[in-house]
Motif scaffolding. Structure first.
Motif, PDB file in Angstrom:
ATOM      1  N   HIS A   1      28.503 -36.935  30.137  1.00  0.00           N
ATOM      2  CA  HIS A   1      27.259 -36.189  29.954  1.00  0.00           C
ATOM      3  C   HIS A   1      26.731 -36.453  28.551  1.00  0.00           C
ATOM      4  CE1 HIS A   1      30.666 -33.534  29.003  1.00  0.00           C
ATOM      5  NE2 HIS A   1      29.909 -33.012  28.067  1.00  0.00           N
ATOM      6  N   PHE A   2      25.458 -36.191  28.372  1.00  0.00           N
ATOM      7  CA  PHE A   2      24.773 -36.470  27.123  1.00  0.00           C
ATOM      8  C   PHE A   2      24.166 -35.177  26.570  1.00  0.00           C
ATOM      9  CE2 PHE A   2      24.119 -39.957  30.158  1.00  0.00           C
ATOM     10  CZ  PHE A   2      24.806 -40.984  29.536  1.00  0.00           C
ATOM     11  N   TYR A   3      24.114 -35.111  25.246  1.00  0.00           N
ATOM     12  CA  TYR A   3      23.376 -34.046  24.559  1.00  0.00           C
ATOM     13  C   TYR A   3      22.288 -34.699  23.721  1.00  0.00           C
ATOM     14  CZ  TYR A   3      27.028 -30.733  25.849  1.00  0.00           C
ATOM     15  OH  TYR A   3      27.893 -29.940  26.559  1.00  0.00           O
ATOM     16  N   ALA A   4      21.084 -34.162  23.819  1.00  0.00           N
ATOM     17  CA  ALA A   4      19.935 -34.725  23.112  1.00  0.00           C
ATOM     18  C   ALA A   4      19.262 -33.641  22.290  1.00  0.00           C
ATOM     19  CB  ALA A   4      18.934 -35.333  24.095  1.00  0.00           C
ATOM     20  N   ALA A   5      18.842 -34.019  21.082  1.00  0.00           N
ATOM     21  CA  ALA A   5      18.122 -33.117  20.178  1.00  0.00           C
ATOM     22  C   ALA A   5      16.658 -33.536  20.142  1.00  0.00           C
ATOM     23  CB  ALA A   5      18.720 -33.150  18.779  1.00  0.00           C
ATOM     24  N   PHE A   6      15.781 -32.575  20.371  1.00  0.00           N
ATOM     25  CA  PHE A   6      14.338 -32.798  20.351  1.00  0.00           C
ATOM     26  C   PHE A   6      13.723 -31.896  19.286  1.00  0.00           C
ATOM     27  CE2 PHE A   6      15.665 -33.923  24.575  1.00  0.00           C
ATOM     28  CZ  PHE A   6      14.846 -34.963  24.983  1.00  0.00           C
TER      29      PHE A   6
ATOM     30  N   LEU B   1      32.092 -29.068  21.620  1.00  0.00           N
ATOM     31  CA  LEU B   1      31.753 -28.627  20.265  1.00  0.00           C
ATOM     32  C   LEU B   1      30.803 -29.643  19.655  1.00  0.00           C
ATOM     33  CD1 LEU B   1      32.452 -26.482  18.065  1.00  0.00           C
ATOM     34  CD2 LEU B   1      34.145 -28.101  17.203  1.00  0.00           C
ATOM     35  N   LEU B   2      29.643 -29.182  19.194  1.00  0.00           N
ATOM     36  CA  LEU B   2      28.613 -30.053  18.649  1.00  0.00           C
ATOM     37  C   LEU B   2      28.427 -29.778  17.166  1.00  0.00           C
ATOM     38  CD1 LEU B   2      25.836 -29.883  21.407  1.00  0.00           C
ATOM     39  CD2 LEU B   2      27.754 -31.479  21.223  1.00  0.00           C
TER      40      LEU B   2
ATOM     41  N   TYR C   1      16.317 -30.951  13.694  1.00  0.00           N
ATOM     42  CA  TYR C   1      17.577 -31.677  13.797  1.00  0.00           C
ATOM     43  C   TYR C   1      17.306 -33.184  13.738  1.00  0.00           C
ATOM     44  CZ  TYR C   1      19.815 -27.312  15.244  1.00  0.00           C
ATOM     45  OH  TYR C   1      20.294 -26.029  15.283  1.00  0.00           O
ATOM     46  N   THR C   2      18.121 -33.898  12.986  1.00  0.00           N
ATOM     47  CA  THR C   2      17.953 -35.338  12.822  1.00  0.00           C
ATOM     48  C   THR C   2      19.066 -36.147  13.470  1.00  0.00           C
ATOM     49  OG1 THR C   2      19.118 -35.260  10.694  1.00  0.00           O
ATOM     50  CG2 THR C   2      16.712 -35.008  10.648  1.00  0.00           C
ATOM     51  N   HIS C   3      20.231 -35.550  13.646  1.00  0.00           N
ATOM     52  CA  HIS C   3      21.362 -36.289  14.201  1.00  0.00           C
ATOM     53  C   HIS C   3      22.334 -35.288  14.801  1.00  0.00           C
ATOM     54  CE1 HIS C   3      23.069 -40.383  14.340  1.00  0.00           C
ATOM     55  NE2 HIS C   3      24.229 -39.765  14.457  1.00  0.00           N
ATOM     56  N   LEU C   4      23.109 -35.727  15.788  1.00  0.00           N
ATOM     57  CA  LEU C   4      24.130 -34.857  16.360  1.00  0.00           C
ATOM     58  C   LEU C   4      25.287 -35.686  16.872  1.00  0.00           C
ATOM     59  CD1 LEU C   4      23.174 -33.514  19.909  1.00  0.00           C
ATOM     60  CD2 LEU C   4      22.076 -35.493  18.870  1.00  0.00           C
ATOM     61  N   THR C   5      26.448 -35.083  16.900  1.00  0.00           N
ATOM     62  CA  THR C   5      27.641 -35.679  17.476  1.00  0.00           C
ATOM     63  C   THR C   5      28.476 -34.551  18.041  1.00  0.00           C
ATOM     64  OG1 THR C   5      29.495 -37.197  17.076  1.00  0.00           O
ATOM     65  CG2 THR C   5      29.024 -35.566  15.373  1.00  0.00           C
ATOM     66  N   GLY C   6      29.434 -34.894  18.898  1.00  0.00           N
ATOM     67  CA  GLY C   6      30.220 -33.859  19.539  1.00  0.00           C
ATOM     68  C   GLY C   6      31.594 -34.338  19.934  1.00  0.00           C
ATOM     69  N   THR C   7      32.433 -33.386  20.294  1.00  0.00           N
ATOM     70  CA  THR C   7      33.782 -33.663  20.774  1.00  0.00           C
ATOM     71  C   THR C   7      34.187 -32.543  21.707  1.00  0.00           C
ATOM     72  OG1 THR C   7      36.063 -34.158  20.112  1.00  0.00           O
ATOM     73  CG2 THR C   7      34.907 -32.453  18.877  1.00  0.00           C
ATOM     74  N   GLN C   8      35.233 -32.774  22.456  1.00  0.00           N
ATOM     75  CA  GLN C   8      35.762 -31.768  23.357  1.00  0.00           C
ATOM     76  C   GLN C   8      37.044 -31.185  22.785  1.00  0.00           C
ATOM     77  OE1 GLN C   8      35.933 -33.950  27.136  1.00  0.00           O
ATOM     78  NE2 GLN C   8      34.058 -32.916  27.769  1.00  0.00           N
ATOM     79  N   VAL C   9      37.160 -29.860  22.826  1.00  0.00           N
ATOM     80  CA  VAL C   9      38.296 -29.159  22.247  1.00  0.00           C
ATOM     81  C   VAL C   9      38.970 -28.352  23.343  1.00  0.00           C
ATOM     82  CG1 VAL C   9      39.075 -27.545  20.476  1.00  0.00           C
ATOM     83  CG2 VAL C   9      37.097 -29.022  20.045  1.00  0.00           C
ATOM     84  N   THR C  10      40.276 -28.556  23.507  1.00  0.00           N
ATOM     85  CA  THR C  10      41.064 -27.783  24.463  1.00  0.00           C
ATOM     86  C   THR C  10      41.689 -26.607  23.736  1.00  0.00           C
ATOM     87  OG1 THR C  10      41.530 -29.767  25.755  1.00  0.00           O
ATOM     88  CG2 THR C  10      42.944 -27.859  26.123  1.00  0.00           C
ATOM     89  N   THR C  11      41.421 -25.403  24.200  1.00  0.00           N
ATOM     90  CA  THR C  11      41.888 -24.192  23.536  1.00  0.00           C
ATOM     91  C   THR C  11      43.311 -23.866  23.970  1.00  0.00           C
ATOM     92  OG1 THR C  11      40.929 -22.840  25.301  1.00  0.00           O
ATOM     93  CG2 THR C  11      39.547 -23.307  23.385  1.00  0.00           C
ATOM     94  N   PRO C  12      44.016 -22.990  23.209  1.00  0.00           N
ATOM     95  CA  PRO C  12      45.383 -22.608  23.598  1.00  0.00           C
ATOM     96  C   PRO C  12      45.465 -22.009  24.989  1.00  0.00           C
ATOM     97  CG  PRO C  12      44.947 -21.962  21.336  1.00  0.00           C
ATOM     98  CD  PRO C  12      43.646 -22.455  21.900  1.00  0.00           C
ATOM     99  N   ALA C  13      44.409 -21.328  25.432  1.00  0.00           N
ATOM    100  CA  ALA C  13      44.438 -20.726  26.770  1.00  0.00           C
ATOM    101  C   ALA C  13      44.240 -21.745  27.879  1.00  0.00           C
ATOM    102  CB  ALA C  13      43.371 -19.635  26.867  1.00  0.00           C
TER     103      ALA C  13
END
Length: 847
Positions: free
Chosen positions: A325-330, A453-454, A435-447
């Motif tokens: 999936h993609f996230y886009a900033a406008f 997370l962006l 917003y000029t730039h964005l990046t993200g990652t996936q975080v697995t929680t203890p539960a």
């Protein structure tokens, strides 16, 4: 909390609400917004100024524009492309000083030619490194604008040195350093998209490949003045049941040619697009030779299509197409540019694929506009990649496709349906932010659950850290990463180093992905809703879950952000009890700083009575509690609480004592008895005064006699000298009569000869050999706490009404100078009560 708002702020707030309410109804096709726009305007929970940063590292070389970043996790290196230089930094600590550098400047001759072409020799006529990728196991590949004559080079990754020869970069790198550009190296092939030459049209090209390809230019342009933003490879062939091919997706803005009556009136109207090509595309055999046969593009919309500008895109899970999936900033800007906001939208790959499988658009020459194509579609389906089904029918590559299919692709590159965001609405709308730039990652929680997370970079040098929760976003914190405002030009995440790297025009910043130690209590830890942070009951600390072996014992509530701390005994150390004393009728301020922008201040008297703003002399504001015209009933214990998301946390506690006013002591008359002098003492004083008067008379006559003698020999010049005027280099004080002449005026041709070289007749002090006077002592430091409980508050960014902010500044005298809730009112009150009688022995903060 009562905060001051001007009429202009209210007016623009109403205009913004009316604009969004009007446009939301016709913004995005599909499901309507179930929440009003104001609920999407998330407020960052924490505000961290540049002075409050911790754990950051900086790198600043002898270059500018650190806009190209390449992270290599295996070797723990961060490669940076800048203006006229490349750097190889340690990903563990970019500021350790053990970096390697290459200076790759354009020659003075090249810069001169660039300037002669009308380019700016202060910004454009340099070698801006725009492309930096891993070429193979031993070399990197970099391209620069090189003063509008692009060059590329294969760089030895081990020695980090430039080669002896360079490659022509006109087909790989843009001329203009400000031109939108994106590029990838995939299996040895170079995939780039930009406007390459000065007057050329934009193009998506593949070079360094046995089959070089580009987009079509005739009879119509596939790309119309495009500005590229992002590109990504999606491994759709991985575990594909139909033998699909990998695809490269491109995101860009381009000028639209008359698709509706609205846009026809705006010839420069630009729209967001997403396009794709197949990695295995070889071009056509007779038609579309050396051109893409799989190029398709579609409209990309987020919230208000007529006012959207695509700024940045990031992809998550690109290695697994089923979850990509993609996230886009406008940025959303009205036609008159009076209001500006940003929007974040999510797009699932399955929705993009469905659009590319749908109907096509056709350009109607008579109407000069695009319309939906209603005719028949040839087989195999135009624009599709080669699959197992096509191979079984004898189509082993794109060169085997029929001419009818290729002709159709040539004339129908645009899809009819737009790509809309997931659930038909944006995740976030942020007013007054670009917003000029964005990046993200996936975080697995203890539960167990995994969250996206962006990190969102702004045009003024801030980073918004946000977590995606269902159909919205929660902004955990906003951080000022640059001291001087400048756009965030690039963002890269390193999971191995637990770091975020930020590229800007002046330097590179390394930030930790989380700072869990900032949260001191269990409530504060779970209210943050940071997927990296959990409360550890065994150590009574907020810790990063990845550092704890027994993760099941950690307390965390990402979804609700308010559960789990009831069983935790130690929710943090209580604040110390401070004592305040004040005279009856005076005013006192009890400071209370709310660290969370989402919290509401609650004041309790003696643990039970809630204090209401404006009643009984209480004023509740962002600075604390102001008690005016104090009376004995105001004495007691005051507690300042933060109410947030259903939880209540004690922030400060005070014991206030109101003392009765003490009347001022009556002035005593001077004594008239017992002060008579004896007659003999009076006689002694008279004789002493007479002797002194005689001495003064003798001295005056002597001086008069000397003056007469000098007046006879000097004529009209009357000058008196006292001290060591004749001593060379000595100090002298010279006294002149008022009637004498000032420097620069001559008296009968006499230039002052015989007077020690002194000119004129004004007072002069000539420095001598004496020891110079010591410099004045420095002013004492301002008090940490002022009268009436006012403290020297630091400058920080504070919240107003949940969405706006106000900057509180402390003036030299300790009274807040900027717009705050009590500053002006308290100053006026204290001025009126300037002469109030104070207690003789004050405590630490009495008034």
């Amino acid at each position: 909390m009562e905060l001051p708002f001007g009429a202009e702020r209210k007016m623009w707030g109403r205009l913004w609400s009316l604009l969004f309410s009007f446009l939301t109804a016709t913004a995005v096709p599909g499901p309507s917004l179930r929440r009003p726009s104001r609920e999407l305007d998330a407020t960052p929970r924490m505000t961290i100024s540049y002075e409050e940063l911790s754990g950051t590292r900086h790198f600043k070389g002898q270059a500018q524009n650190y806009s190209t970043l390449l992270l290599e996790e295996a070797s723990a290196r961060l490669l940076v492309g800048a203006r006229g230089a490349l750097f190889s930094l340690s990903a563990r600590d970019i500021g350790d000083g053990a970096h390697k550098e290459i200076y790759w400047e354009a020659s003075p001759e090249m810069q001169s030619k660039c300037h002669q072409k009308g380019k700016n020799n202060q910004t454009e006529c340099f070698n801006h490194v725009r492309f930096l990728q891993r070429l193979n196991a031993t070399h990197l590949y970099a391209c620069g604008t090189h003063a509008f004559q692009p060059l590329c080079a294969a760089i030895d990754a081990e020695t980090f040195t430039l080669p002896s020869s360079f490659e022509e970069g006109k087909e790989k790198c843009p001329y203009d350093p400000a031109r939108g550009f994106t590029g990838l190296i995939i299996d040895g092939g170079l995939y780039t998209a930009t406007r390459y030459e000065f007057r050329s049209i934009p193009d998506i090209r593949r070079s360094h490949h046995p089959h070089s390809l580009r987009t079509e230019e005739a009879p119509m342009h596939w790309l119309n003045d495009a500005e590229f933003v992002f590109s990504v490879l999606v491994r759709e062939s991985k575990a594909s049941a139909v033998g699909d091919d990998d695809k490269i997706y491109y995101f860009f803005m381009e000028r639209e040619e008359g698709s509706s009556s609205f846009t026809q009136s705006r010839s420069n109207h630009r729209v967001a697009r997403v396009a794709r090509v197949c990695k295995g595309d070889l071009g056509g055999k007779k038609i579309l030779q050396k051109k893409w046969t799989s190029f398709l593009k579609a409209r990309l919309i987020c919230h208000i299509p007529q006012y959207e500008t695509l700024r940045g895109v990031c992809s998550l899970d690109a290695d697994t197409s089923a979850r990509t999936h993609f996230y886009a900033a406008f940025t959303l800007t009205t036609q008159w540019k009076t209001l500006e906001a940003s929007a974040i939208c999510r797009y699932d790959l399955a929705e993009v694929q469905a659009v590319f499988a749908g109907p096509y658009m056709e350009y109607q020459d008579g109407a000069r506009r695009w319309g939906r194509y209603e005719g028949g579609v040839p087989e195999p389906r135009p624009g599709s990649c080669i699959t197992d089904s096509l191979r079984s029918r004898g189509y082993n590559s794109s060169q085997d496709l029929p001419s009818l299919v290729l002709d159709f692709v040539k004339l129908h590159p645009l899809m009819a349906r737009p790509v809309v965001p997931t659930r038909g609405r944006p995740l976030l709308l942020k007013r007054n932010v670009r917003y000029t730039h964005l990046t993200g990652t996936q975080v697995t929680t203890p539960a167990g659950p995994t969250y996206d997370l962006l990190f969102l970079g702004t045009a003024d040098g801030w980073i918004h850290k946000a977590i995606v929760l269902g159909s919205g976003m929660h902004i955990i914190e906003e951080t000022q990463v640059f001291r001087k405002p400048q756009p965030v030009e690039n963002l890269v995440i390193s999971l191995m180093q637990h770091s975020l790297y930020v590229g800007g025009s002046s330097e590179v910043i390394q930030l930790p992905l989380s700072s869990c130690s900032r949260y001191r209590s269990c409530y504060d830890c779970i209210l943050a809703r940071d997927p990296y942070c959990s409360w550890d009951p065994s150590t009574h600390a907020c810790v990063a879950g990845t550092t704890i072996a027994n993760r099941t014992a950690l307390i965390q509530d990402i979804e609700r952000g308010n559960r789990g701390c009831d069983s935790s005994r130690n929710t943090g150390p209580p604040p110390p009890l401070k004592t305040r004393s004040v005279l009856r009728g005076d005013d006192v301020l009890l400071p209370c700083d709310q660290p969370s922008n989402l919290a509401r201040a609650l004041w309790l008297l003696n643990g039970s009575k809630g204090l209401t703003d404006g009643q009984d002399g209480y004023r509740v504001g962002v600075d604390g509690l102001l008690v005016t015209d104090t009376q004995p009933k105001h004495s007691g214990n005051y507690g300042c609480y933060a109410e947030e998301n259903g939880l209540r946390t004690l922030l400060a506690s005070y014991h206030l004592m109101v003392r009765p006013a003490t009347p001022a002591p009556a002035p005593q008359a001077p004594a008239t008895h017992g002060a008579q002098l004896a007659p003999d003492m009076r006689l002694l004083y008279v004789l002493a005064i007479a002797a002194l008067g005689g001495l003064c008379l003798i001295l005056a006559l002597s001086l008069l006699y000397v003056a007469c003698l000098q007046g006879g020999s000097r004529g009209r010049q009357r000058k008196y000298s006292l001290g060591r005027a004749g001593r060379a280099g000595g100090s002298a004080v010279q006294l002149q009569t008022v009637s004498g002449q000032c420097p620069g005026e001559d008296d009968d041709g006499d230039d002052g000869e015989g007077t020690g070289g002194l000119e004129g007749s004004c007072l002069q002090i000539i420095p001598g050999e004496g020891t110079p006077a010591p410099p004045p002592p420095p002013p004492p430091p301002p008090p940490a706490e002022l009268t009436n409980g006012l403290v020297a508050l630091p400058s920080r960014l504070r919240r107003m009404n949940g969405n706006s902010y106000v900057l509180l500044r402390q003036s030299n005298n300790g009274v807040p100078a900027g717009p705050c809730s009590f500053a002006e009112e308290l100053s006026r009150i204290l001025e009126k009560r300037k002469h109030t009688q104070l207690v003789e022995q004050l405590d630490e903060s009495s008034v």
